[in-house]
Design an enzyme around this catalytic site. Structure first.
Site, PDB file in Angstrom:
ATOM      1  N   HIS A  19       0.845  -1.208   0.000  1.00 37.18           N
ATOM      2  CA  HIS A  19       0.000   0.000   0.000  1.00 37.18           C
ATOM      3  C   HIS A  19       0.876   1.252   0.000  1.00 37.18           C
ATOM      4  O   HIS A  19       2.043   1.215   0.402  1.00 37.18           O
ATOM      5  CB  HIS A  19      -0.925   0.000   1.213  1.00 37.18           C
ATOM      6  CG  HIS A  19      -0.157  -0.086   2.502  1.00 37.18           C
ATOM      7  ND1 HIS A  19       0.541   0.988   3.011  1.00 37.18           N
ATOM      8  CD2 HIS A  19       0.079  -1.124   3.334  1.00 37.18           C
ATOM      9  CE1 HIS A  19       1.156   0.613   4.117  1.00 37.18           C
ATOM     10  NE2 HIS A  19       0.908  -0.668   4.338  1.00 37.18           N
TER      11      HIS A  19
ATOM     12  N   ASP B  20       4.078  -4.688   3.681  1.00 37.24           N
ATOM     13  CA  ASP B  20       5.512  -4.999   3.750  1.00 37.24           C
ATOM     14  C   ASP B  20       5.721  -6.451   4.190  1.00 37.24           C
ATOM     15  O   ASP B  20       6.602  -7.137   3.669  1.00 37.24           O
ATOM     16  CB  ASP B  20       6.249  -4.011   4.683  1.00 37.24           C
ATOM     17  CG  ASP B  20       5.668  -3.946   6.084  1.00 37.24           C
ATOM     18  OD1 ASP B  20       4.619  -4.577   6.343  1.00 37.24           O
ATOM     19  OD2 ASP B  20       6.257  -3.261   6.941  1.00 37.24           O
TER      20      ASP B  20
END
Ligand SMILES: *[C@@H]1O[C@H](CO)[C@@H](O)[C@H](O)[C@H]1NC(C)=O
Ligand SMILES: *[C@@H]1O[C@H](CO)[C@@H](O)[C@H](O)[C@H]1NC(C)=O
Length: 463
Positions: A80, A362
Site C-alpha cells: 500500500h 511490507d
C-alpha cells in the site's frame, strides 16, 4: 540534519535514464553490489527512499524484451502507499495530516480529480465481503490510524499509469474489449490496501468500469489462502524474533536513545519501545512535520537516526542468520505456487487472469523477496511493486520465460533460481521451468530438511 534539509535532499537522488539495458546507477540504487560497494547505511537517505515521495516520473525496466517476445501475463504485488502511523507516541500530539483528497494540493496527479469523482459515485457489487464495508478513498481531515494519505493515492496512480503505458499501450496485454475475468484482483481487508489497489487500477485501466472489477478478500497478510497452517514456519518466526530481541539488547546507543525519548514523553522506556515510535517518526519525516515536543524537550533527528540505523543493522543480521529466510520460504510458498499455477494456465492459451494484482503489505512482499533469494533488496518502501512478467518466444512458441522486477529494476538474475542460468544463456530472461522447479521442489531443498513438499516441510519433527 533537520527534517526540512533531509526532505530537500530527495531531489538529489539520481533518477536514472536507461535507454537499453539497465544502467549501473539504477541497479545500485535498489540492489547495491555487496562485492564492489560498501553497504549504504546513511539512515536519512534510506528513510527518504522508504518515503518514496512522488516527484518526477521514474524510468523503469518493466516490459523490456526483444521484439520476438510476446507478453503473456503480468503478476503485480504491491505494498500500500504512504499511510498514517499505526501507533502513536504516548503522551504526544499525533501529527496533523489531512487524509482528505484535494486535487490542487501537493502531491498532484493529473488523474487525482477524476479518481475522486469516480470513487465518490460508489461501486456497486465489486467486492467480496467484508470489503464492501470499506471506504473507497481516504476521507478524514485528521487521518485515522493506518489510513492511506493523498501521497499514498498519488503513488499508486503513478504506478498504474506507468504500468498502463508499458503493458497496455506498448504490449497490448488486454484486448480492447477486455472483460472482468481477464483481471485477478485480491486485497487484504484494510482500507489502505483496497484503496491502493483501486488507485493503481484507476491509473492502469483505460476505462474504469465497476462492472468489470471484482476484488477478492485475502484474510492473511501472507496471501496463503487455504494453506496457512504451517507450524515450522511459526517456529522460524519465533527464533527470528528472539534474534531481533538479542540484537537490540546489544545496542547500548539504541537503549540510551529510547531512554532519552521516554524521559521526554514521560513514560517508562518499555512502554515507549512497545509503541514502536519509528513508525510514527517516519510519518513526521516523510511529511515534513517536525518531531513532537513536550515541556521536557523534543524528539529529534538524532533519535531518529539512531533508531533507523538500528533497523538497517537488524536487516543485515537478519540476512546473515537465515532464520527469516526459513520463515520466508514457507511463508511465500502458497502465493508463489498460486502464481505459477496462473502462469501455467496462461501458457496453455487460457485468456483469463492476464493481469493479477495483489494489494498487500511490507510483511507480504518481504518474505517473497527473501524466498526468491533477493536478499540484497531493500525493505519494501511505500507503494513498492514486485512484478512477475510471463513471456512467450514467438520464434519458439513452446518456450516461456519470466522476468522479475522490483520497483522497476530487473532483478531476474539476482534470484536464486536464475543466477546460474544468466551465466550460461544469452537470453535476457529466465525459463519458466526454473521458477516452477524452484517453487515445486528447490524451495524445500533450500530449507535443508528432508521435506520435498509444503506439507512435509511445514510439519517437520524436531526442528
Ligand atoms: C517543510 O516545512 C517547512 C515549514 O515547517 C516549510 O517551510 C518547507 O518549505 C517544507 N519543505 C518541504 C520540502 O516541503
Ligand atoms: C499448489 O497449486 C496447485 C494448483 O496449481 C494446488 O493443487 C496445490 O494444492 C497447491 N499447493 C499449495 C501448498 O498451496
Amino acid at each position: 540534519m533537520d527534517v526540512l534539509t533531509a526532505l530537500l535532499l530527495v531531489h538529489l537522488i539520481p533518477v536514472s535514464t536507461p535507454k537499453n539495458g539497465m544502467s549501473s546507477k539504477s541497479r545500485k540504487r535498489i540492489m547495491p553490489d555487496p562485492v564492489t560497494e560498501p553497504p549504504v547505511t546513511d539512515p536519512v537517505y534510506e528513510a527518504l527512499l522508504y518515503c518514496n515521495i512522488p516527484s518526477v516520473a521514474e524510468r523503469s525496466m518493466e516490459g523490456h524484451a526483444p521484439h520476438h517476445f510476446k507478453l503473456v501475463s503480468v503478476h503485480v504485488f504491491i505494498r500500500h502507499g504512504d499511510r498514517y502511523p499505526l501507533y502513536v507516541i504516548p503522551k504526544t500530539k499525533r501529527p496533523e495530516i489531512d487524509c482528505t483528497l484535494v486535487a490542487n494540493r501537493k502531491p498532484y496527479h493529473p488523474k487525482l480529480e477524476a479518481f475522486i469523482s469516480h470513487m465518490s459515485k460508489g461501486s456497486g457489487a465489486s467486492f467480496e465481503s467484508p470489503l464492501n464495508s470499506l471506504p473507497l478513498y481516504p476521507n478524514h481531515p485528521l487521518c485515522e490510524m493506518g489510513e492511506l494519505t493523498q501521497t499514498g493515492v498519488v503513488q499508486h496512480l503513478q504506478n498504474g499509469q506507468l504500468l498502463r503505458d508499458i503493458y497496455l499501450k506498448k504490449h497490448k496485454l488486454l484486448p480492447n474489449d477486455w472483460s472482468a475475468d481477464q483481471l485477478y484482483l485480491e486485497t487484504t481487508g484494510k482500507s489502505r490496501t483496497l484503496q491502493s489497489g483501486l488507485a493503481l487500477l484507476y491509473g492502469f485501466l483505460p476505462d474504469f468500469d465497476w462492472k468489470k472489477i471484482y476484488f477478492r478478500h485475502q484474510p492473511s497478510a501472507l496471501f496463503c489462502s487455504g494453506s496457512c497452517y504451517c507450524p515450522v514456519r511459526n517456529q522460524y518466526l519465533e527464533k527470528e524474533q528472539r534474534r531481533q530481541y538479542l540484537l537490540r539488547l546489544k545496542n547500548s546507543q539504541l537503549e540510551k536513545t529510547y531512554g532519552e525519548m521516554a524521559k521526554i514523553v514521560d513514560v517508562p522506556t518499555k512502554q515507549l519501545r512497545a509503541a514502536n515510535p519509528i513508525d510514527s517518526m517516519l510519518c513526521h519525516f516523510c511529511h515534513n512535520v517536525s518531531f513532537p515536543c513536550t515541556r521536557n524537550g523534543c524528539v529529534d533527528m538524532e533519535h531518529f537516526k539512531v533508531i533507523k540505523t538500528h533497523q538497517i543493522e537488524d536487516e543485515r543480521e537478519r540476512r546473515e542468520k537465515k532464520l527469516y529466510f526459513g520463515y520466508s520460504l514457507l511463508g511465500a510458498h502458497p502465493i508463489l505456487n498460486q502464481t505459477i499455477g496462473r502462469m501455467q494456465r496462461a501458457t496453455e492459451g487460457r485468456k483469463e487472469e492476464l493481469f493479477a494484482l495483489y494489494s498487500a503489505h511490507d510483511v507480504t512482499l518481504s518474505p517473497v523477496l527473501s524466498a526468491l533469494g533477493l536478499s540484497e533488496a531493500r525493505f519494501p518502501r511505500f507503494a513498492a511493486r514486485l512484478i512477475f512478467e510471463l513471456w512467450q518466444d514467438r520464434e519458439k512458441p513452446s518456450e516461456h520465460s519470466v522476468r522479475i522486477l522490483y520497483n522497476g529494476v530487473d532483478v531476474t538474475f539476482h534470484t536464486s533460481f536464475c543466477q546460474d542460468h544468466h551465466k550460461r544463456s544469452p537470453k535476457p530472461m529466465c525459463p519458466l521451468e526454473n521458477l516452477v522447479r524452484f517453487v515445486k521442489r528447490d524451495m524445500f531443498v533450500a530449507l535443508g530438511g528432508s521435506g520435498t513438499n509444503y506439507y512435509d516441510a511445514c510439519h517437520r519433527e524436531g526442528f
